[in-house]
Design an enzyme around this catalytic site. Structure first.
Site, PDB file in Angstrom:
ATOM      1  N   ASN A   9      51.655  47.481 -24.668  1.00 49.63           N
ATOM      2  CA  ASN A   9      50.706  46.547 -25.274  1.00 49.63           C
ATOM      3  C   ASN A   9      49.740  46.111 -24.177  1.00 49.63           C
ATOM      4  O   ASN A   9      50.084  45.304 -23.331  1.00 49.63           O
ATOM      5  CB  ASN A   9      51.480  45.352 -25.843  1.00 49.63           C
ATOM      6  CG  ASN A   9      50.563  44.263 -26.376  1.00 49.63           C
ATOM      7  OD1 ASN A   9      49.355  44.467 -26.494  1.00 49.63           O
ATOM      8  ND2 ASN A   9      51.133  43.119 -26.697  1.00 49.63           N
ATOM      9  N   TRP A  10      48.554  46.695 -24.217  1.00 48.52           N
ATOM     10  CA  TRP A  10      47.591  46.427 -23.134  1.00 48.52           C
ATOM     11  C   TRP A  10      46.933  45.053 -23.287  1.00 48.52           C
ATOM     12  O   TRP A  10      46.215  44.611 -22.412  1.00 48.52           O
ATOM     13  CB  TRP A  10      46.522  47.519 -23.100  1.00 48.52           C
ATOM     14  CG  TRP A  10      47.044  48.890 -22.750  1.00 48.52           C
ATOM     15  CD1 TRP A  10      48.352  49.239 -22.483  1.00 48.52           C
ATOM     16  CD2 TRP A  10      46.273  50.093 -22.613  1.00 48.52           C
ATOM     17  NE1 TRP A  10      48.428  50.579 -22.189  1.00 48.52           N
ATOM     18  CE2 TRP A  10      47.178  51.143 -22.267  1.00 48.52           C
ATOM     19  CE3 TRP A  10      44.920  50.401 -22.754  1.00 48.52           C
ATOM     20  CZ2 TRP A  10      46.750  52.451 -22.056  1.00 48.52           C
ATOM     21  CZ3 TRP A  10      44.487  51.709 -22.548  1.00 48.52           C
ATOM     22  CH2 TRP A  10      45.395  52.720 -22.201  1.00 48.52           C
ATOM     23  N   LYS A  11      47.130  44.412 -24.409  1.00 47.78           N
ATOM     24  CA  LYS A  11      46.537  43.088 -24.679  1.00 47.78           C
ATOM     25  C   LYS A  11      45.017  43.127 -24.435  1.00 47.78           C
ATOM     26  O   LYS A  11      44.396  44.156 -24.697  1.00 47.78           O
ATOM     27  CB  LYS A  11      47.248  42.030 -23.844  1.00 47.78           C
ATOM     28  CG  LYS A  11      48.774  42.090 -24.037  1.00 47.78           C
ATOM     29  CD  LYS A  11      49.498  40.906 -23.515  1.00 47.78           C
ATOM     30  CE  LYS A  11      50.999  41.078 -23.774  1.00 47.78           C
ATOM     31  NZ  LYS A  11      51.786  39.944 -23.349  1.00 47.78           N
ATOM     32  N   HIS A  95      52.686  39.365 -32.953  1.00 47.77           N
ATOM     33  CA  HIS A  95      53.000  39.080 -31.539  1.00 47.77           C
ATOM     34  C   HIS A  95      52.933  37.571 -31.317  1.00 47.77           C
ATOM     35  O   HIS A  95      52.099  36.884 -31.912  1.00 47.77           O
ATOM     36  CB  HIS A  95      51.995  39.809 -30.638  1.00 47.77           C
ATOM     37  CG  HIS A  95      52.377  39.756 -29.191  1.00 47.77           C
ATOM     38  ND1 HIS A  95      52.158  38.644 -28.420  1.00 47.77           N
ATOM     39  CD2 HIS A  95      53.009  40.656 -28.403  1.00 47.77           C
ATOM     40  CE1 HIS A  95      52.630  38.878 -27.196  1.00 47.77           C
ATOM     41  NE2 HIS A  95      53.143  40.087 -27.167  1.00 47.77           N
ATOM     42  N   GLU A  97      51.694  35.818 -29.109  1.00 46.62           N
ATOM     43  CA  GLU A  97      50.365  35.325 -28.732  1.00 46.62           C
ATOM     44  C   GLU A  97      49.483  35.197 -29.966  1.00 46.62           C
ATOM     45  O   GLU A  97      48.696  34.251 -30.083  1.00 46.62           O
ATOM     46  CB  GLU A  97      49.757  36.261 -27.672  1.00 46.62           C
ATOM     47  CG  GLU A  97      50.454  36.079 -26.324  1.00 46.62           C
ATOM     48  CD  GLU A  97      50.435  37.297 -25.410  1.00 46.62           C
ATOM     49  OE1 GLU A  97      49.666  38.242 -25.656  1.00 46.62           O
ATOM     50  OE2 GLU A  97      51.224  37.289 -24.439  1.00 46.62           O
ATOM     51  N   GLU A 182      61.163  39.511 -28.745  1.00 42.59           N
ATOM     52  CA  GLU A 182      60.384  39.094 -27.586  1.00 42.59           C
ATOM     53  C   GLU A 182      60.527  37.589 -27.386  1.00 42.59           C
ATOM     54  O   GLU A 182      59.745  36.815 -27.953  1.00 42.59           O
ATOM     55  CB  GLU A 182      58.905  39.438 -27.802  1.00 42.59           C
ATOM     56  CG  GLU A 182      58.620  40.915 -27.935  1.00 42.59           C
ATOM     57  CD  GLU A 182      57.265  41.264 -27.365  1.00 42.59           C
ATOM     58  OE1 GLU A 182      57.219  42.143 -26.501  1.00 42.59           O
ATOM     59  OE2 GLU A 182      56.270  40.635 -27.750  1.00 42.59           O
ATOM     60  N   GLY A 188      55.243  37.770 -19.931  1.00 48.42           N
ATOM     61  CA  GLY A 188      54.262  37.566 -18.872  1.00 48.42           C
ATOM     62  C   GLY A 188      54.714  36.605 -17.794  1.00 48.42           C
ATOM     63  O   GLY A 188      53.925  36.194 -16.940  1.00 48.42           O
ATOM     64  N   SER A 228      58.610  40.850 -19.912  1.00 49.01           N
ATOM     65  CA  SER A 228      58.800  41.149 -18.490  1.00 49.01           C
ATOM     66  C   SER A 228      59.670  42.379 -18.241  1.00 49.01           C
ATOM     67  O   SER A 228      60.448  42.416 -17.283  1.00 49.01           O
ATOM     68  CB  SER A 228      59.352  39.924 -17.745  1.00 49.01           C
ATOM     69  OG  SER A 228      58.423  38.855 -17.803  1.00 49.01           O
ATOM     70  N   GLY A 249      54.076  44.642 -21.750  1.00 49.57           N
ATOM     71  CA  GLY A 249      52.729  44.169 -21.454  1.00 49.57           C
ATOM     72  C   GLY A 249      52.320  44.589 -20.053  1.00 49.57           C
ATOM     73  O   GLY A 249      51.858  45.705 -19.826  1.00 49.57           O
ATOM     74  N   GLY A 250      52.535  43.692 -19.097  1.00 51.81           N
ATOM     75  CA  GLY A 250      52.057  43.879 -17.714  1.00 51.81           C
ATOM     76  C   GLY A 250      52.354  45.250 -17.118  1.00 51.81           C
ATOM     77  O   GLY A 250      51.475  45.888 -16.541  1.00 51.81           O
TER      78      GLY A 250
HETATM   79  P1  PGA Z   1      55.044  41.399 -20.650  1.00 47.11           P
HETATM   80  O1  PGA Z   1      54.535  41.325 -22.176  1.00 47.11           O
HETATM   81  O2  PGA Z   1      55.723  42.737 -20.492  1.00 47.11           O
HETATM   82  O3  PGA Z   1      53.814  41.281 -19.812  1.00 47.11           O
HETATM   83  O4  PGA Z   1      55.992  40.274 -20.447  1.00 47.11           O
HETATM   84  C1  PGA Z   1      55.324  41.813 -23.236  1.00 47.11           C
HETATM   85  C2  PGA Z   1      54.627  41.621 -24.556  1.00 47.11           C
HETATM   86  O5  PGA Z   1      53.974  40.601 -24.742  1.00 47.11           O
HETATM   87  O6  PGA Z   1      54.713  42.491 -25.453  1.00 47.11           O
END
Ligand code: PGA
Length: 267
Positions: A9-11, A95, A97, A182, A188, A228, A249-250
């Site tokens: 997930n590149w956000k 998600h 977010e 999640e 993050g 993470s 994500g990251g």
């Molecule tokens: P993260 O994000 O790996 O940066 O913690 C995961 C996600 O939000 O899907």
């Protein structure tokens, strides 16, 4: 045996040039990997760019969000059909977010500003049904806030989110859905959920799905962990029997770290 999924997930990262470079890096590293479905979820602006880059590889394309209506006066929204026409086969839905529930970032967002990210259990349910109807594989995200975990509410929150997301969904469609556990506090933040605990909650999700649609359908469904996920913690997470991969994500923003995650899942 469930085939694992590693979804990046590149956000809100990568303009088209950066997206092409990252996608090509992933294709070079793990473009033909067997035994793991690899999904890249760039921002909507880069979907067609990434679709072009992954042609001829086994990598699949996913969007980060969608709207449930087919078309009409919904400024700024994207329908399932539009995502399909960009080459998507997956879509992330609900998600944290998008639900206005942040782990690491945006502490300065006031309650009012958080409403920009307005997904609720009801909108997640509509989006999920629209995705299924269009033939997109939804990756539905659920998870508790740190305050909810500390109050001992994790199981209730996660179960309620799963039941609400799946409300009214045909039992036969359940194996076509992917659920990502999640925990919001792990997203993050660098603070990964303990692997046994992540396994326990993923098992709880499977049990809730089994109660809805029967154990065999729940056994066929992929349940991912996200929050993470990094090359140095993936081995322990992926070794858990209830965890069928990751939503990342990251660590998906660099081809080498994402490839390491894919290779760990494909073992
Ligand atoms: P993260 O994000 O790996 O940066 O913690 C995961 C996600 O939000 O899907």
């Amino acid at each position: 045996m469930r085939t694992p999924i590693m979804a990046g997930n590149w956000k809100m990262n990568c303009d088209n040039e950066e997206a092409a470079a990252l996608a090509k890096g992933v294709v070079d590293a793990v473009g033909q990997v067997a035994d793991c479905q690899v999904v890249l979820c760039p921002p909507a602006t880069a979907l067609t760019t990434v679709a072009e880059c992954i042609k001829g590889s086994k990598i699949q394309l996913g969007a980060q969000n969608m709207f449930w209506e087919e078309k009409g006066a919904f400024t700024g929204e994207l329908s399932a059909k539009m995502l399909l026409s960009c080459g998507c086969s997956f879509v992330i839905i609900g998600h944290s977010e998008r639900r206005g529930r942040f782990g690491a970032v945006a502490e300065d967002f006031t309650e009012e500003l958080r409403r920009v990210f307005g997904d609720t259990d009801a909108s997640v349910n509509r989006k999920l049904k629209a995705a299924l109807a269009a033939g997109l594989t939804p990756i539905v995200c659920v998870g508790e806030l740190i305050s909810e975990r500390q109050a001992g509410m994790t199981d209730a929150i996660v179960s309620d989110q799963v039941r609400a997301a799946l409300d009214g969904v045909e039992a036969d469609a359940l194996p076509d859905i992917v659920i990502a556990y999640e925990p919001v506090w792990a997203i993050g933040t660098g603070e990964v959920c303990d692997a046994q605990e992540a396994n326990r909650v993923c098992g709880l999700i499977r049990k809730v799905v089994g109660d809805i649609g029967g154990a065999s359908r729940a056994e066929a469904m992929r349940v991912l962990y996200g929050g993470s996920v990094k090359p140095d913690n993936i081995d322990e997470l992926i070794a858990q029997p209830e965890i069928d991969g990751g939503l990342v994500g990251g660590a998906s923003l660099k081809a080498d770290s994402f490839a390491a995650l894919v290779n760990a899942a494909a073992k």
